[in-house]
Design a protein around this motif. Structure first.
Motif, short mmCIF file in Angstrom:
data_model
loop_
_atom_site.label_atom_id
_atom_site.label_comp_id
_atom_site.label_asym_id
_atom_site.label_seq_id
_atom_site.Cartn_x
_atom_site.Cartn_y
_atom_site.Cartn_z
N SER A 341 0.86 -11.59 -9.72
CA SER A 341 -0.36 -11.54 -8.90
C SER A 341 -0.54 -10.11 -8.37
O SER A 341 0.40 -9.51 -7.82
N VAL A 342 -1.73 -9.61 -8.55
CA VAL A 342 -2.03 -8.22 -8.17
C VAL A 342 -3.16 -8.22 -7.15
O VAL A 342 -4.15 -8.94 -7.30
N SER A 343 -3.00 -7.38 -6.14
CA SER A 343 -4.04 -7.21 -5.12
C SER A 343 -4.66 -5.83 -5.30
O SER A 343 -3.96 -4.83 -5.41
N LYS A 344 -5.97 -5.79 -5.36
CA LYS A 344 -6.68 -4.52 -5.55
C LYS A 344 -7.32 -4.14 -4.22
O LYS A 344 -8.18 -4.85 -3.69
N LEU A 345 -6.89 -2.95 -3.72
CA LEU A 345 -7.38 -2.48 -2.41
C LEU A 345 -8.23 -1.23 -2.59
O LEU A 345 -7.88 -0.31 -3.32
N ARG A 346 -9.39 -1.28 -1.91
CA ARG A 346 -10.31 -0.12 -1.92
C ARG A 346 -10.37 0.40 -0.48
O ARG A 346 -10.76 -0.32 0.42
N PHE A 359 -1.75 -3.22 -6.00
CA PHE A 359 -0.43 -3.51 -5.43
C PHE A 359 -0.04 -4.93 -5.85
O PHE A 359 -0.93 -5.81 -6.02
N LEU A 360 1.19 -5.20 -6.02
CA LEU A 360 1.65 -6.57 -6.24
C LEU A 360 1.37 -7.36 -4.97
O LEU A 360 1.57 -6.85 -3.84
N ALA A 361 0.89 -8.54 -5.13
CA ALA A 361 0.57 -9.36 -3.97
C ALA A 361 1.81 -9.65 -3.15
O ALA A 361 1.74 -9.94 -1.95
N SER A 362 2.97 -9.57 -3.79
CA SER A 362 4.22 -9.82 -3.09
C SER A 362 4.73 -8.58 -2.34
O SER A 362 5.73 -8.66 -1.62
N SER A 363 4.06 -7.44 -2.57
CA SER A 363 4.50 -6.20 -1.90
C SER A 363 4.29 -6.31 -0.39
O SER A 363 3.34 -6.94 0.09
N LYS A 364 5.15 -5.65 0.35
CA LYS A 364 5.03 -5.67 1.81
C LYS A 364 3.88 -4.79 2.25
O LYS A 364 3.49 -3.83 1.57
N LEU A 365 3.31 -5.13 3.40
CA LEU A 365 2.20 -4.34 3.96
C LEU A 365 2.61 -2.89 4.19
O LEU A 365 1.78 -1.97 4.12
N GLN A 366 3.92 -2.62 4.43
CA GLN A 366 4.41 -1.26 4.66
C GLN A 366 4.13 -0.37 3.46
O GLN A 366 3.90 0.83 3.62
N VAL A 367 4.12 -0.97 2.25
CA VAL A 367 3.84 -0.19 1.03
C VAL A 367 2.43 0.37 1.10
O VAL A 367 2.16 1.52 0.73
N VAL A 368 1.49 -0.43 1.60
CA VAL A 368 0.10 0.05 1.76
C VAL A 368 0.06 1.18 2.77
O VAL A 368 -0.62 2.19 2.56
N PHE A 369 0.78 1.00 3.91
CA PHE A 369 0.81 2.07 4.93
C PHE A 369 1.37 3.37 4.34
O PHE A 369 0.86 4.46 4.59
N ASP A 370 2.44 3.25 3.54
CA ASP A 370 3.06 4.44 2.93
C ASP A 370 2.10 5.09 1.94
O ASP A 370 2.02 6.33 1.87
N LYS A 400 5.45 -8.25 6.27
CA LYS A 400 4.81 -9.37 5.59
C LYS A 400 4.16 -8.90 4.29
O LYS A 400 3.77 -7.73 4.17
N SER A 401 3.99 -9.81 3.36
CA SER A 401 3.40 -9.45 2.06
C SER A 401 1.90 -9.39 2.18
O SER A 401 1.30 -9.91 3.14
N LEU A 402 1.30 -8.75 1.15
CA LEU A 402 -0.17 -8.66 1.14
C LEU A 402 -0.78 -10.05 1.06
O LEU A 402 -1.86 -10.29 1.62
N LEU A 403 -0.07 -10.90 0.36
CA LEU A 403 -0.59 -12.26 0.25
C LEU A 403 -0.58 -12.95 1.60
O LEU A 403 -1.53 -13.64 1.96
N GLU A 404 0.48 -12.74 2.38
CA GLU A 404 0.61 -13.37 3.69
C GLU A 404 -0.43 -12.87 4.68
O GLU A 404 -0.90 -13.61 5.54
N VAL A 405 -0.78 -11.61 4.58
CA VAL A 405 -1.76 -11.05 5.53
C VAL A 405 -3.18 -11.15 4.96
O VAL A 405 -4.11 -10.54 5.49
#
Length: 419
Positions: A341-346, A359-370, A400-405
Motif C-alpha cells: 500500500s502506497v500513500s501519495k502526498l502532495r 511513501f509506504l502506507a506503513s511508514s511512520k509519520l516521522q519519515v514525512v517530517f524528515d 504512527k503510520s501514515l495509514l493510522e493518521v
C-alpha cells in the motif's frame, strides 16, 4: 625695658649704651629683674655712651648716669624667654646663613627701636623677593624697594623714625611695593649684598652702592622688573624728607604703571591668542575623538556583521548538513507498481510551489517530517497542515503510520511557518 627707659631719659640709644654693674648672672635681655641677680631692694648701675666713629665731639664725651634700682618684686621666680646677648641689639647677624631668619631678627629689632608702624619687610631671600614682585601675572606685579640699613650713620634714626615709619609712606609701600631689607653695618654683610647686587643688577649699580659713604646711608633702592633685566629706577639717600621720599616713590610708580599697562596689554593679547589656540586644539581634539568614535563604531558594526555572518554561515552549514543527513536517511521512494500500500502526498510550500512523493502506507509519520526537512523546512520551524479536515499534522504522534493518521491513499498538505 630698663635700657629703653634709660634711652628716654638720656637719649642714648640702646645699641650705644655701655653699662657697668650688671650681675654676671644677667645674661638675657628678656630676664626679669627678680631673677637677674640684682641686689634687693637697691642696686647701683652706671651707664655711658659707647664710642662711635660718627659721633661728634660733644657726643663722644662720656655721659654717665647713676641708676637707682628699686624693685617692686616680691622675689618670685620667673622663667626665661628667648636668649639675646646683653647690650647687643644688632639688627642683622653677621654671615647669616638663612636670610629669612636674619630678616625676622631685623624686623623684630626694627619694631623694638622704631615701633610697630613700619614697612612690612619681605621675609626671605632677595631671589624670592624678585619672584614675588616681578614674576606673577602683570596685574599683580609690584615694584621692589630694597632698604639698606646702616647703624653707624647719623641719618639712620631720623630716616627710620620720621620718614620710613610715617603712616603715608608705610601705606604707600604696602600697596605698591614689595619691601626687602638688608643691614650694611658689618663688613661681611656689606660684601655679601654687593655680590648679590652685582649678580642681579650689574657692576655699575654695585659700584654706585660701594662708593656711598656711611653718612649717606640708609639707602632706598627702587627696582623694576623688565623682560631682559631688572632696572634700578632710583637710589634714595637718607638725607631726604617725607614729601621728597613720597614724590620719588610716586615718580617710580608712574614709570612702573606705564610699563605695567604695556605688559598687561601684551599679556592679554598673548592669553587671547593662547585661548584661541586652546579652543582650536580642543575643537581639533573633539573632531579627532568624534572620528575615532565613528571609526570604532564602524569597526564594531563590521565586526558584529562579520560575527553574525559567520553565525549565519555556520547555521546554514549545520542546516545543510542536517538536511543532507536526513535526505540520505530517507527510505527509497516506492514505485507506483509496488504491491504494498502506497500513500501519495502532495505538499505545498509557503512560496506556492509543490513537491510530491510516494511513501509506504506503513511508514511512520516521522519519515514525512524528515522528507519535508530535507527540502529545507524543518518541523521545528514549520507546521504541516491538512485540509479536510483542517488539522496540524505536526502535532500528531510521529511514530504512527501514515495509514493510522489517515494520510492514505493520498493527501494534499500545506507548509506554514510557525509563529
Amino acid at each position: 625695658q630698663v635700657k629703653r627707659n634709660v634711652y628716654d631719659l638720656t637719649s642714648i640709644p640702646v645699641r650705644h649704651q655701655l653699662w657697668e654693674g650688671w650681675p654676671s648672672s644677667a645674661t638675657d635681655d628678656s630676664m626679669t629683674l627678680a631673677v637677674s641677680g640684682l641686689s634687693f631692694p637697691c642696686h647701683r648701675l652706671t651707664v655711658g655712651r659707647r664710642s662711635s666713629p660718627v659721633q661728634t665731639r660733644e657726643q663722644s664725651e662720656e655721659q654717665c648716669t647713676d641708676v637707682h634700682m628699686v624693685s617692686d618684686s616680691d622675689g618670685d621666680d620667673f622663667e626665661d624667654a628667648t636668649e639675646f646677648g646683653v647690650d647687643d641689639g644688632e639688627m642683622f647677624p653677621e654671615n647669616a646663613e638663612n636670610e629669612g631668619d636674619a630678616l625676622l631678627q631685623f624686623t623684630a629689632e626694627f619694631s623694638s627701636r622704631y615701633g610697630d608702624c613700619h614697612p612690612v619687610y619681605f621675609i626671605g631671600s632677595l631671589e624670592a623677593a624678585f619672584q614675588e614682585a616681578f614674576y606673577g601675572k602683570a596685574r599683580d606685579r609690584k615694584l621692589l624697594a630694597i632698604y639698606l640699613h646702616h647703624d653707624e650713620s647719623v641719618l639712620t634714626n631720623v630716616f627710620c623714625s620720621q620718614m620710613l615709619c610715617a603712616e603715608s609712606i608705610v601705606s604707600y609701600l604696602s600697596q605698591n611695593f614689595i619691601t626687602w631689607a638688608w643691614d650694611m653695618t658689618k663688613e661681611a654683610n656689606r660684601a655679601r649684598f654687593l655680590t648679590m647686587c652685582t649678580r642681579h643688577f650689574g657692576s655699575v649699580v654695585a659700584q654706585t652702592i660701594r662708593t656711598q659713604k656711611t653718612d649717606q646711608f640708609p639707602l632706598f633702592l627702587i627696582i623694576m622688573g623688565k623682560r631682559s633685566s631688572n632696572e634700578v629706577l632710583n637710589v634714595i639717600q637718607g638725607n631726604t624728607t617725607v614729601d621728597e621720599l613720597m614724590m620719588r616713590l610716586m615718580a617710580a610708580m608712574e614709570i612702573f604703571s606705564a610699563q605695567q599697562q604695556e605688559d598687561i596689554k601684551d599679556e592679554d593679547e598673548r592669553e587671547a591668542r593662547e585661548n584661541v589656540k586652546r579652543e582650536q586644539d580642543e575643537a581639533y581634539r573633539i573632531s579627532l575623538e568624534a572620528d575615532r568614535a565613528k571609526r570604532e563604531a564602524q569597526e564594531r558594526e563590521m565586526a558584529e556583521q562579520f560575527r553574525l555572518e559567520q553565525i549565519r554561515k555556520e547555521q546554514e552549514e549545520e542546516r545543510e548538513a542536517i538536511r543532507l543527513s536526513l535526505e540520505q536517511s530517507l527510505p527509497p521512494e516506492p514505485k507506483e507498481e509496488s504491491t504494498e500500500s502506497v500513500s501519495k502526498l502532495r505538499i505545498r510550500t509557503p512560496s506556492g510551489e509543490f513537491f510530491e512523493r510516494r511513501f509506504l502506507a506503513s511508514s511512520k509519520l516521522q519519515v514525512v517530517f524528515d522528507f519535508v526537512a530535507s527540502k529545507g523546512y524543518p518541523w521545528e520551524e514549520y507546521k504541516l497542515l491538512g485540509t479536510f479536515p483542517r488539522r496540524d499534522v505536526t502535532q500528531l504522534d510521529p511514530n504512527k503510520s501514515l495509514l493510522e493518521v489517515k494520510l492514505y491513499p493520498q493527501e494534499t498538505l500545506f507548509l506554514e511557518a510557525k509563529e
